[in-house]
Design an enzyme around this catalytic site. Structure first.
Site, PDB file in Angstrom:
ATOM      1  N   CYS A  84       1.741   0.254  21.012  1.00 50.34           N
ATOM      2  CA  CYS A  84       2.541   1.515  20.650  1.00 50.34           C
ATOM      3  C   CYS A  84       3.752   1.522  21.841  1.00 50.34           C
ATOM      4  CB  CYS A  84       1.645   2.917  20.953  1.00 50.34           C
ATOM      5  SG  CYS A  84       2.487   4.306  20.542  1.00 50.34           S
ATOM      6  N   CYS A  93       5.923   4.652  14.436  1.00 47.66           N
ATOM      7  CA  CYS A  93       5.851   5.105  15.744  1.00 47.66           C
ATOM      8  C   CYS A  93       6.407   6.530  15.881  1.00 47.66           C
ATOM      9  CB  CYS A  93       6.747   4.147  16.816  1.00 47.66           C
ATOM     10  SG  CYS A  93       6.659   4.595  18.694  1.00 47.66           S
TER      11      CYS A  93
END
Length: 450
Positions: free
Chosen positions: A201, A379
């Protein structure tokens, strides 16, 4: 790609297993999840290494293909975490407990849970070794071991976390320290870091920065905070469309970005952070901090380094389109532990799981895989307590957006999707093997044009 024929002989298999009655061989499918020492079998048609997002979703999918009693998951952890929620935990918007469930509760019913750690892989003999000195053989192997955090590669850590004013959203042990440091901030530098390694991430290191800025603005302390984003990268984000939007936000909120700066030391007792200038190797600079958020260096799990299934760095070496191993046709990889050239996220795991499901189905039929993974990842860039830029893109760093709107804009709806809808999808669809990413939704939203 290597031939797809599968070696069915398992030279690691204990001879005595063939003497078991069929009913005994299938016993585990009717009982509770048991530890490896008590496992009814030492051979499984499908063996899954890792009980994270990729491992659980693939075990659920494989259960439907070959039956629960023929699938096992090797995972030592007693608790399963939905880690994307930790951005909001660190920002005080969610409780840590909301991200956790007992591993046994997410393990597909009837699938064997081997509560051990993998210590070695032997793909030439179709077996793995566990930390209790036992070995388990397989016909098909799915590697979903995730990524390892290396706080220890920063001098002064992890022991520095015993001091106040420092936290990290990447560990269950330190995410609540982020919220404490955020609340305790008085005046000075607030520094947020991004390491010189691949990370999971990649947007998370700056998400907490935007939340912190919003919190201090709300509590009247923004004018006393000098917010700095020290990143080892040369860009704010890897996809230009979203990078441009983020740079506008950074400018509006008076945030300083220092590129090519890598955190190498934390002097927590002095509240000092030491950064190396990557453009000038060996040259360092020291910053005093009132708050420090650390994103640790990361890398492949130790068991994969120098393994036959890995590339020269230690990532599982799979075909980027089919997720089948490049050398061993009965071995597959998913998620953060692979060398797939895309951002390591839960959204990527979802899309990969749908492709890998099709790949394994065809390999089991001695057919060539046809479904191709396009590198889809997502994201949700949290830019405030009610704002998100939903970044979605492919292998080529080109936007691959689900909705027919400009997703580079901050939106309240996308925040609620991140905070509320995505956790629901994770627990109730992805982990049960029913969510393979938003591709069908995207096709519907764009009238089949994408």
């Amino acid at each position: 790609m290597s031939a797809i024929g599968v070696v069915s002989s398992c030279s690691c298999l204990r001879p005595g297993v063939w003497l078991l009655k069929p009913g005994m061989q299938k016993m585990s499918s009717f009982g509770l999840h048991t530890a490896a020492r008590c496992a009814a079998k030492d051979y499984y048609e499908v063996l899954v290494l890792g009980g994270g997002a990729g491992g659980i979703t693939m075990s659920a999918r494989m259960k439907r293909k070959v039956g629960a009693g023929n699938v096992a998951v090797v995972e030592p952890s007693k608790t399963h975490y939905y880690q994307p929620l930790w951005t909001l935990v660190g920002g005080g918007a969610k409780q840590l407990a909301a991200s956790a469930r007992p591993t046994g509760s997410v393990m597909p019913k009837g699938v064997e849970w081997i509560k051990s750690r993998v210590t070695a892989l032997d793909p030439d003999k179709n077996c793995v070794w566990l930390d209790n000195d036992s070995k388990v053989s397989y016909k098909y192997l799915i590697i979903a071991l995730g990524i390892s955090l290396h706080y220890e590669k920063i001098k002064g850590l992890p022991e520095g976390f015993h001091h106040p004013k420092i936290g990290s959203n990447y560990s269950v042990h330190t995410v609540e320290k982020t919220w404490k440091a955020l609340q305790d901030f008085k005046e000075g530098n607030a520094i947020f870091t991004f390491p010189n390694t691949p990370v999971k991430c990649a947007g998370a290191p700056q998400k907490i920065m935007y939340l912190s800025e919003a919190y201090w603005r709300k509590t009247g302390r923004r004018s006393k905070a000098n917010i700095m984003f020290n990143t080892s990268l040369g860009v704010i984000f890897g996809v230009k469309k979203y990078a441009d939007a983020l740079l506008e936000i950074i400018k509006e909120r008076n945030i300083a970005v220092n590129y090519k700066r890598n955190l190498v030391e934390v002097r927590a007792d002095k509240q000092e952070a030491v950064f190396e200038n990557l453009d000038k190797p060996g040259v360092t600079e020291v910053h005093q901090y009132e708050m420090l958020h650390v994103t640790p260096p990361m890398g492949p799990p130790d068991v994969l380094i120098n393994s036959a299934v890995s590339d020269e760095i230690g990532w599982v070496d799979v075909d980027k389109e089919t997720l089948q191993h490049k050398k061993y046709p009965n071995v597959f990889g998913i998620g953060d532990c692979t060398n797939l050239p895309t951002s390591k996220t839960a959204a990527a795991v979802a899309a990969q799981s749908a492709v890998l499901d099709k790949t394994i189905s065809l390999v089991m039929k001695n057919q060539l895989p046809t479904k191709k993974y396009d590198g889809y990842t997502s994201c949700p860039l949290v830019t405030g307590y009610n704002k998100v830029i939903l970044a979605e893109f492919d292998y080529d760093a080109q936007p691959l957006e689900t909705f027919p709107i400009d997703q580079s804009k901050e939106r309240v709806t996308m925040y609620h999707m991140k905070a509320d809808m995505m956790p629901f999808l994770y627990w109730n669809a992805l982990l049960k093997g029913y969510w393979g990413g938003p591709a069908p939704v995207r096709k519907l939203m764009h009238l089949g044009l994408k």
